[in-house]
Design a protein around this motif. Structure first.
Motif, mmCIF file in Angstrom:
data_model
loop_
_atom_site.group_PDB
_atom_site.id
_atom_site.type_symbol
_atom_site.label_atom_id
_atom_site.label_comp_id
_atom_site.label_asym_id
_atom_site.label_seq_id
_atom_site.Cartn_x
_atom_site.Cartn_y
_atom_site.Cartn_z
ATOM 1 N N ALA A 180 25.248 -3.723 41.993
ATOM 2 C CA ALA A 180 24.185 -4.561 41.429
ATOM 3 C C ALA A 180 24.007 -4.156 39.979
ATOM 4 O O ALA A 180 24.461 -3.085 39.563
ATOM 5 C CB ALA A 180 22.894 -4.355 42.198
ATOM 6 N N THR A 181 23.404 -5.038 39.206
ATOM 7 C CA THR A 181 23.116 -4.697 37.814
ATOM 8 C C THR A 181 21.613 -4.761 37.621
ATOM 9 O O THR A 181 20.979 -5.744 38.013
ATOM 10 C CB THR A 181 23.809 -5.684 36.868
ATOM 11 N N SER A 190 8.832 2.277 24.838
ATOM 12 C CA SER A 190 9.640 2.228 26.062
ATOM 13 C C SER A 190 11.121 2.434 25.723
ATOM 14 O O SER A 190 11.564 2.100 24.615
ATOM 15 C CB SER A 190 9.410 0.924 26.819
ATOM 16 N N ILE A 191 11.798 3.003 26.681
ATOM 17 C CA ILE A 191 13.239 3.244 26.501
ATOM 18 C C ILE A 191 13.963 2.364 27.506
ATOM 19 O O ILE A 191 13.853 2.588 28.713
ATOM 20 C CB ILE A 191 13.587 4.725 26.730
ATOM 21 N N PRO A 192 14.678 1.308 27.068
ATOM 22 C CA PRO A 192 15.359 0.435 28.026
ATOM 23 C C PRO A 192 16.809 0.874 28.265
ATOM 24 O O PRO A 192 17.534 1.212 27.325
ATOM 25 C CB PRO A 192 15.322 -0.926 27.328
ATOM 26 N N PHE A 222 14.975 -3.225 44.001
ATOM 27 C CA PHE A 222 15.280 -1.799 43.997
ATOM 28 C C PHE A 222 14.055 -0.997 43.588
ATOM 29 O O PHE A 222 13.296 -1.409 42.711
ATOM 30 C CB PHE A 222 16.429 -1.510 43.031
ATOM 31 N N THR A 223 13.875 0.134 44.252
ATOM 32 C CA THR A 223 12.768 1.035 43.916
ATOM 33 C C THR A 223 13.351 2.208 43.149
ATOM 34 O O THR A 223 14.346 2.795 43.576
ATOM 35 C CB THR A 223 12.099 1.547 45.212
ATOM 36 N N VAL A 232 11.804 -1.477 36.893
ATOM 37 C CA VAL A 232 13.163 -1.919 37.233
ATOM 38 C C VAL A 232 13.200 -3.443 37.283
ATOM 39 O O VAL A 232 12.349 -4.066 37.930
ATOM 40 C CB VAL A 232 13.604 -1.359 38.612
ATOM 41 N N ILE A 233 14.136 -4.046 36.577
ATOM 42 C CA ILE A 233 14.351 -5.499 36.667
ATOM 43 C C ILE A 233 15.766 -5.704 37.195
ATOM 44 O O ILE A 233 16.701 -5.050 36.728
ATOM 45 C CB ILE A 233 14.207 -6.172 35.284
ATOM 46 N N VAL A 234 15.914 -6.584 38.180
ATOM 47 C CA VAL A 234 17.246 -6.827 38.751
ATOM 48 C C VAL A 234 17.936 -7.924 37.944
ATOM 49 O O VAL A 234 17.401 -9.021 37.806
ATOM 50 C CB VAL A 234 17.140 -7.238 40.236
#
Lengths: 643, 142
Positions: free
Chosen positions: A97-98, A143-145, A263-264, A277-279
């Protein structure tokens, strides 16, 4: 002993036949005569001899089988033959998954280490997905993406080996047969005291290697495990004593976690507890290791392709290899047809310089555009320079069958419902075995034969075939659509009755529910119902090419779509009656029986149970009651054809 | 020179077929150190004994050629079981030893020694005048 050696036959391999041959051989002597009695000492001796011969015969047979790729039955043998052909057997694949992870912190930089685990649930079972690389990102305003990070289902495992060149049997194994080798990283640390380490890459082309190339080789060994091995110092760099080989990879549950969509995050990543978390893409691609059947099929084809995709078959092999979730592939060259990206349709018009690849995935869903462009990119190193591979979605044409069968109620104890369900099962298994793949032709007579054979009491059946396809309308703006059945639509003469139908839809600024049909002269019309009476709305809403099975809908602003099969839908179903009962799929077309809308109806056959054509007349006279049975033939009057 | 049937019959006292079998006890034949043979009644007696002592799956690919008495020796000793044992011994001889015309089988339980004394009486078909009695002691071994 007086024996006749010419009588000892050696062609049999079965225990009993060998023993019989020995008995025939012993008939020629007179010292021992009791060989034919099961309790005798000679019989015990013959048992031992025959068993021994049988054993050796079996062994020789097994050995001969395992010596060839076609007949080998052990996985290790098939893998070994494939290796001789230069074919790389694929390991199990982890679902991938990404996701985009953001750490809410004011710190300048943070690192998400390899093995960071995210948890998910599929069918009430917990799975974890892990990263396989250390990723460092910088702060962009509190924030750190970490953008579009690939995560793999499974456990991140590290296996270390200290190199001992004096140990000739030393092997570097991925200890679990469920390891996904695409996630493997191989590092070599100088020694326990010198922690400098080098990452080795996988060798792909031996002609590009030098004696100092830092590469590793991979092969499947016994019980489905993979082994990493290195060069000898001539072909590529060799390892030396006290080097430490560090293998890091994901041990996966294969296809079990396909479809995971949320996802957790772990409680903290690099000390930051506020994690979002963003899917980006849901989990897919998890697959079993390549089967023996697949190895037997693909290894010779891969060898024939010689590392290049030239023929359509080569592209099939490489597509299966590069996209693990492939169930079936259809490939055609540009000279055999083209693809129009605007309409999403293929046609027989040539389009040179391209090769079209249509993939049916194991999940049944179409490939995402990211997967398609990835596959096109992956195929580039193998293709001929001037050819462009184009990945095209498969188009499913549904077949709606209406079956009415006649049965003899005296020949069965089953109820009508049981027989109907048997016929439905026949349709369903025909669908699975004979359809649902590229180039799987719908053979009408084969199906009706199978329906008749569903039960001995079934005498005959009448089955009609209707083709169906779906369009997904754009509800925001007027848009044109095309539907290509690629099979002729029934049109015996101009002005013939309507053969097209559709589910309902609404048109912007209109109140009624509308439907498509044809006028029997090549025009698509739109109508609505007023108290059950068809009322025309548009007489030239598009065209119908009966010969090619092509329906073109002129731009129309569809604002809403009616329910299809009792459920809300985003698609309109358009059905057409085919000219031929045999339906032939072309290029990227797949045929499938629409089991929801197909109907099966059983009827007790009147002729078989009561004898239609016989009339019993009862006449009462003064002498008594006489019953006369007369045979009457129903006269047939010639009628004009329904067409 | 080969010995033909007519000649071998001429050396026999009877004008019937002789049974000749390998001696599985492998005793040495005194004159020439060859393997010993057993003949006629003795051969059939050995064969019957072998059959009675065979367990299923001991004969390769033919589990049906067996008496299966071994399993029964581990059951509780009762007269009923003795009768069953008798039946099994009878069956195996009737089915697989055509040279023996069975007269009777008796199983006598010896409760003190946890053993059955199985005595088999039969005629050998090529020597119909002599009643053969074969007694086998069946005792379980752990």
């Amino acid at each position: 002993m007086a024996t006749n050696p010419s009588r000892l036959r050696v062609t049999e391999l079965d225990f009993d036949e060998i023993k019989d041959n020995l008995k025939i051989f012993l008939k020629a002597q007179s010292q021992f005569k009791d060989y034919d009695f099961e309790g005798s000492g000679m019989s015990v001796l013959l048992d031992v001899l025959a068993y021994n011969t049988h054993y050796l015969g079996f062994n020789a047979n097994m050995l001969a089988n395992e010596m060839f790729l076609d007949s080998s039955s052990l996985r290790s043998s098939a893998v070994s033959h494939a290796k001789m052909l230069g074919y790389e057997v694929s390991s199990p694949r982890a679902a991938k998954a990404t996701i985009t992870v953001s750490l809410n912190t004011t710190a300048a930089n943070k690192t998400m280490t390899a093995g960071t685990a995210f948890t998910t649930k599929v069918d009430d079972v917990d799975y974890q997905f892990v990263t396989i690389k250390d990723i460092t990102a910088s702060n962009i305003g509190n924030s750190i993406p970490f953008t579009e990070v690939d995560i793999y289902e499974g456990t991140y495992v590290t296996t270390k080996y200290v190199v001992d060149t004096s140990d000739v049997d030393q092997r570097f194994l991925l200890v679990d047969p469920r390891a996904d080798t695409t996630t493997l990283t191989v590092k070599v640390q100088n020694s326990a005291t010198d922690t400098t380490s080098t990452t080795f890459t996988r060798a792909t082309d031996i002609t590009q290697l030098k004696t100092t190339s830092e590469v590793y080789y991979l092969q499947e060994v016994e019980s489905g495990k993979f082994e990493v091995y290195f060069g000898d110092g001539n072909v590529s760099k060799a390892l030396s004593d006290s080097n430490i080989v560090v293998l890091q990879y994901v041990v996966t549950n294969k296809s079990a976690a396909n479809g995971a969509s949320s996802f957790t995050s772990p409680s903290a990543i690099d000390g930051v507890t506020n994690v979002g978390v963003i899917v980006n893409t849901t989990a897919r691609g998890g697959a079993e290791a390549e089967s023996i059947a697949s190895i037997k099929l693909n290894a010779p084809l891969d060898y024939a392709a010689q590392g290049r995709a030239v023929t359509a078959n080569d592209f099939k092999v490489y597509t299966k290899k590069l996209f693990a979730n492939t169930q079936a592939v259809s490939v055609w060259g540009g000279e055999d047809g083209s693809f129009n990206a605007a309409t999403g349709l293929t046609s027989s018009q040539p389009e040179y310089g391209k090769v079209f690849i249509s993939v049916k995935t194991t999940t049944g869903e179409n490939m995402t555009s990211a997967q398609k462009s990835q596959l096109e990119k992956d195929l580039k190193p193998y293709k001929v320079a001037s050819i462009t591979p184009v990945v095209v979605d498969p188009i499913t044409t549904y077949l709606i069958l209406n079956t009415t069968f006649q049965y003899d109620s005296n020949a069965t104890t089953d109820s009508k419902e049981t027989l109907e369900s048997e016929v439905s099962t026949t349709l369903s298994s025909f669908n699975d075995t004979d359809l649902k793949s590229f180039n799987s032709v719908f053979r009408y007579s084969k199906l009706i034969g199978l329906i008749d054979d569903s039960d001995t009491s079934i005498l005959s059946n009448v089955t009609t075939v209707t083709m169906a396809q779906y369009i997904t309308p754009v509800t925001t703006a007027p848009t044109g659509y095309s539907i290509d059945f690629s099979n002729a639509i029934n049109h015996p003469h101009d002005g013939h009755s309507t053969v097209l139908a559709s589910t309902g839809f609404n048109i912007s600024n209109e109140e009624e529910e509308f439907f498509f049909e044809d006028d029997g002269s090549g025009n698509l019309t739109i109508f609505y119902l007023v108290a059950g009476v068809k009322t025309s709305y548009a007489t030239e809403a598009g065209t119908v090419n009966y010969d090619d099975g092509l329906i073109t809908i002129e731009p129309i602003h569809i604002s809403a779509i009616s329910d299809v099969d009792g459920a809300t839908s985003t698609r309109i179903r358009v059905t057409a009656i085919p000219a031929s009962n045999d339906i032939i799929p072309v290029r990227n077309q797949i045929l499938e029986i629409d089991e929801v809308n197909s109907t099966v109806l059983g009827r007790v056959d009147a002729a078989a149970t009561s004898g239609v054509g016989y009339t019993a007349t009862t006449t009462t006279t003064a002498t008594g009651v006489t019953t006369t049975t007369t045979v009457s033939t129903v006269s047939s009057t010639p009628k004009p054809s329904a067409y | 020179m080969a010995v033909y049937d007519a000649q071998s019959q001429n050396t026999s006292s009877r004008n019937t077929r002789r049974y000749i079998d390998l001696d599985l006890f492998f005793e040495k034949k005194i004159p020439n150190n060859d393997v010993n043979t057993i003949t006629d009644i003795q051969a059939v007696k050995r064969s019957v004994r072998n059959l009675v002592l065979l367990n299923p799956y001991e004969k390769p690919f033919h589990p049906e050629i067996a008496s299966g008495v071994r399993g029964m020796l581990f059951e509780l000793m009762t007269p009923f079981l003795a009768a069953q044992l008798t039946k099994k011994v009878e069956d195996v001889i009737n089915n697989f030893e055509p040279r023996a015309r069975l007269v009777s089988v008796r199983s006598i339980p010896d409760y003190d020694r946890n053993a059955y004394e199985v005595s088999v009486e039969f005629y050998v078909v090529n020597a119909p005048t002599e009643l053969v009695d074969l007694t086998v002691m069946l005792e379980r071994l752990r």
